[in-house]
Scaffold this motif. Structure first.
Motif, PDB file in Angstrom:
ATOM      1  N   ARG A  33      -7.864  10.534   4.780  1.00  0.00           N
ATOM      2  CA  ARG A  33      -6.724  10.071   3.995  1.00  0.00           C
ATOM      3  C   ARG A  33      -5.606  11.112   3.994  1.00  0.00           C
ATOM      4  NH1 ARG A  33      -7.594   5.601   1.365  1.00  0.00           N
ATOM      5  NH2 ARG A  33      -9.685   4.887   0.858  1.00  0.00           N
ATOM      6  N   ASN A 114      -6.502  -0.876  -4.542  1.00  0.00           N
ATOM      7  CA  ASN A 114      -5.661   0.094  -3.836  1.00  0.00           C
ATOM      8  C   ASN A 114      -5.136  -0.435  -2.512  1.00  0.00           C
ATOM      9  OD1 ASN A 114      -8.219   0.056  -2.615  1.00  0.00           O
ATOM     10  ND2 ASN A 114      -8.010   2.154  -1.862  1.00  0.00           N
ATOM     11  N   LYS A 116      -2.483  -2.469  -0.118  1.00  0.00           N
ATOM     12  CA  LYS A 116      -1.089  -2.882   0.000  1.00  0.00           C
ATOM     13  C   LYS A 116      -0.877  -3.647   1.298  1.00  0.00           C
ATOM     14  CE  LYS A 116       0.959   0.943  -2.623  1.00  0.00           C
ATOM     15  NZ  LYS A 116       1.940   2.070  -2.555  1.00  0.00           N
ATOM     16  N   ASN A 223      -1.716   2.131  10.491  1.00  0.00           N
ATOM     17  CA  ASN A 223      -1.252   1.948   9.115  1.00  0.00           C
ATOM     18  C   ASN A 223      -1.602   3.186   8.298  1.00  0.00           C
ATOM     19  OD1 ASN A 223      -0.668   1.129   6.522  1.00  0.00           O
ATOM     20  ND2 ASN A 223      -2.223  -0.491   6.441  1.00  0.00           N
ATOM     21  N   ASP A 225      -1.257   3.783   5.272  1.00  0.00           N
ATOM     22  CA  ASP A 225      -1.698   3.455   3.920  1.00  0.00           C
ATOM     23  C   ASP A 225      -2.935   2.567   3.905  1.00  0.00           C
ATOM     24  OD1 ASP A 225       0.536   4.818   2.769  1.00  0.00           O
ATOM     25  OD2 ASP A 225       1.793   3.091   3.285  1.00  0.00           O
ATOM     26  N   LYS A 230      -6.312   6.101   7.241  1.00  0.00           N
ATOM     27  CA  LYS A 230      -5.510   5.902   8.438  1.00  0.00           C
ATOM     28  C   LYS A 230      -6.376   6.041   9.693  1.00  0.00           C
ATOM     29  CE  LYS A 230      -1.692   7.914  11.084  1.00  0.00           C
ATOM     30  NZ  LYS A 230      -0.696   9.000  11.176  1.00  0.00           N
TER      31      LYS A 230
END
Length: 544
Positions: A33, A114, A116, A223, A225, A230
């Motif tokens: 992360r 969490n 998106k 991505n 996020d 990732k």
């Protein structure tokens, strides 16, 4: 599959290709992360993965797409509520957890908080409700509705809790929620079938859409996020290369990182593959020759029987698969828990001629070809460009049929055109094509007589009231042994009244460049943990 395993689906055509998205594993390592870069013995970020497919994507919308090329891209962009783990056991994806009532009629999904969308908007229960609504909307051109029309109600409890209520037991209820979830806010106000997002998708997956050059390539970017961290590989690039020979040439030149191999390529000299690892696995895929029962004389099952008797399947399998697959005579491969061993196909050209004669076929002018009821007769076998196995199968079958006086032409069409113009519109005499089926043996959407509308999967218009009832009963029964008995009965009925001429079940053959690390060969295949693949700094090939 009521030992609670999810289906992989792919329309080989691949009803169900959207389930490729289930092949990504979960990992929540904090170092990933934070984007920690380590030494050459540990994963680092960078590089690109470049692969090739034989035809262009049709829709970047997993609810509308029914073809393998679209599924291979959509699987990187979208997620379902659940997925498979590496051992093909059910696991959470967008769901944090779930509960199933004792009677199996209610599923409660607790969603991850969490997550998106790629445009930064939060993923919530409203998106699940929206996805369900478009799936059951009769105006939506989707082949996947049959798994959701049995739902009595889908209730949003709060932003991160959804309850799904079923009218009656539905055996694949849990695994059906591997269906990709699409964003309400992106599609709201548009016709779902023609929305701009069908070409510029916004998902929740490990890769974000970057560009799509029609008939050339699709580019996806990691991505940053992504809720599971990732991906290490920065770019996922899919090139459109229709000719498998050209793909193989580019593999030898190392301009592609991975491709599917044909059997002859698989058996090529190992020196071709010194920079690649080869992978071979059995599949839930079968190839078949199917007739359009909306046309004559293909509506007469005796015609299909005569054609099958005229085909020497051993010649087809030996000439096409070169030892990398098996003959198949029913809708399930041997590795399915619903499989029943059936007698081998009979090869009897003389019997085939007797059946055709009884239907009105006769060589009137002694030119070596049969007329039908006194009129010249020929038909066309259509298959997709870029699949050498199917093209070669068509050629071998053509020669077998010529020996009994049937004139069969061959037409090769680019895959997306084949699916969207010929299959969807039922504009064909016969097709050589394949299904990648589910781990759960529910094949209601493939063979039920109510699944024949445009873009639904029963494009052969198979109609058998006995199998209809058995498919209906089997999918509403949780007891595995009772379901197995029903599926065995279906196979017996289909052996006497086959929906198509089953040909073979090919192995999956592929090559992958050795610079990629973190690759694991598991029951779910090598792609399930793609977000954890990486290349050492001294072997990184592409920079951005």
């Amino acid at each position: 599959m009521k030992n609670r395993k999810l289906k992989i689906f792919t329309f080989y055509l691949l009803p169900f290709i959207f389930y490729l998205l289930l092949l990504f594993s979960c990992s929540t390592e904090e170092s990933r992360r934070q984007g920690v870069v380590s030494d050459d013995l540990s994963p680092v970020y960078g590089d690109a993965f470049i692969t090739a497919i034989g035809s262009d994507v049709s829709f970047m919308n997993p609810i509308l797409a029914s073809d393998t090329p679209s599924g291979s891209v959509n699987g990187m962009i979208f997620n379902g509520l659940i997925k498979y783990d590496e051992n093909l056991n059910i696991a959470c994806d967008l769901a944090e957890s779930f509960e199933v009532s004792e009677d199996g009629l209610v599923i409660t999904f607790y969603l991850k908080k969490n997550v998106k969308w790629h445009d930064g908007q939060p993923f919530t229960a409203k998106d699940v409700k929206f996805t369900y609504d478009v799936l059951v909307d009769t105006n939506t051109k989707t082949p996947y509705s049959s798994s959701f029309t049995l739902i009595k109600e889908l209730k949003v409890i709060d932003d991160y809790t959804v309850k799904v209520y079923y009218d009656k037991p539905f055996a694949p209820n849990l695994e059906s929620w591997g269906m990709s979830i699409v964003p309400e806010h992106v599609f709201k106000g548009y016709d779902f079938n023609d929305a701009p997002a069908n070409r510029r998708p916004i998902g929740t997956g490990p890769y974000k859409f970057e560009s799509w050059q029609t008939d050339q390539k699709v580019v996806l970017a990691a991505n940053p996020d992504y809720f599971d961290g990732k991906p290490y590989i920065n770019k996922y690039i899919v090139r459109i290369v229709p000719d498998s020979s050209v793909q193989f040439l580019e593999l030898r030149n190392e301009s592609l990182d991975s491709v599917s191999l044909t059997p002859d390529q698989w058996n090529a000299y190992e020196s071709f593959f010194k920079h690649y690892e080869k992978y071979r696995q059995p599949t839930f895929t079968f190839t078949f020759l199917g007739f359009n029962r909306q046309r004559k004389p293909f509506d007469n099952k005796d015609f299909q029987k005569a054609v099958e008797l005229a085909i020497n399947k051993k010649d087809v399998i030996d000439g096409v698969l070169l030892g990398t697959g098996i003959e198949i005579n029913g809708i399930y491969p041997p590795q399915s828990w619903a499989y029943k061993e059936l007698p081998k196909s009979e090869y009897d050209p003389e019997k085939a001629l007797e059946i055709l004669a009884s239907m009105g076929f006769k060589d009137i002018n002694n030119d070596g070809y049969l007329e039908y009821n006194g009129n010249p007769f020929e038909f066309t076998m259509t298959t997709n460009q870029g699949n050498k196995q199917r093209e070669l199968s068509a050629q071998i079958i053509q020669q077998h049929l010529k020996k009994i006086g049937l004139k069969a032409n061959i037409r090769i069409i680019e895959f997306s055109t084949f699916i969207n113009q010929y299959i969807a519109k039922r504009d064909f005499d016969a097709v050589i094509i394949g299904w990648s089926t589910t781990l759960d043996p529910d094949q209601y959407s493939l063979w039920h007589s109510q699944q024949t509308a445009p873009r639904q999967y029963n494009f052969l218009s198979y109609n058998n009231q006995k199998t209809d009832k058995l498919f209906e009963d089997a999918r509403t029964t949780f007891d595995v042994e009772k379901r197995k008995k029903m599926y065995h009965e279906i196979q017996d009925i289909m052996y006497e009244d086959p929906p198509c001429i089953f040909l073979y079940c090919p192995d999956s053959l592929s090559a992958l460049h050795k610079r990629f690390k973190g690759v694991k060969n598991t029951p779910a295949g090598i792609g399930y943990n793609f977000i954890e693949w990486w290349t050492p700094k001294n072997e990184t090939k592409y920079s951005f």
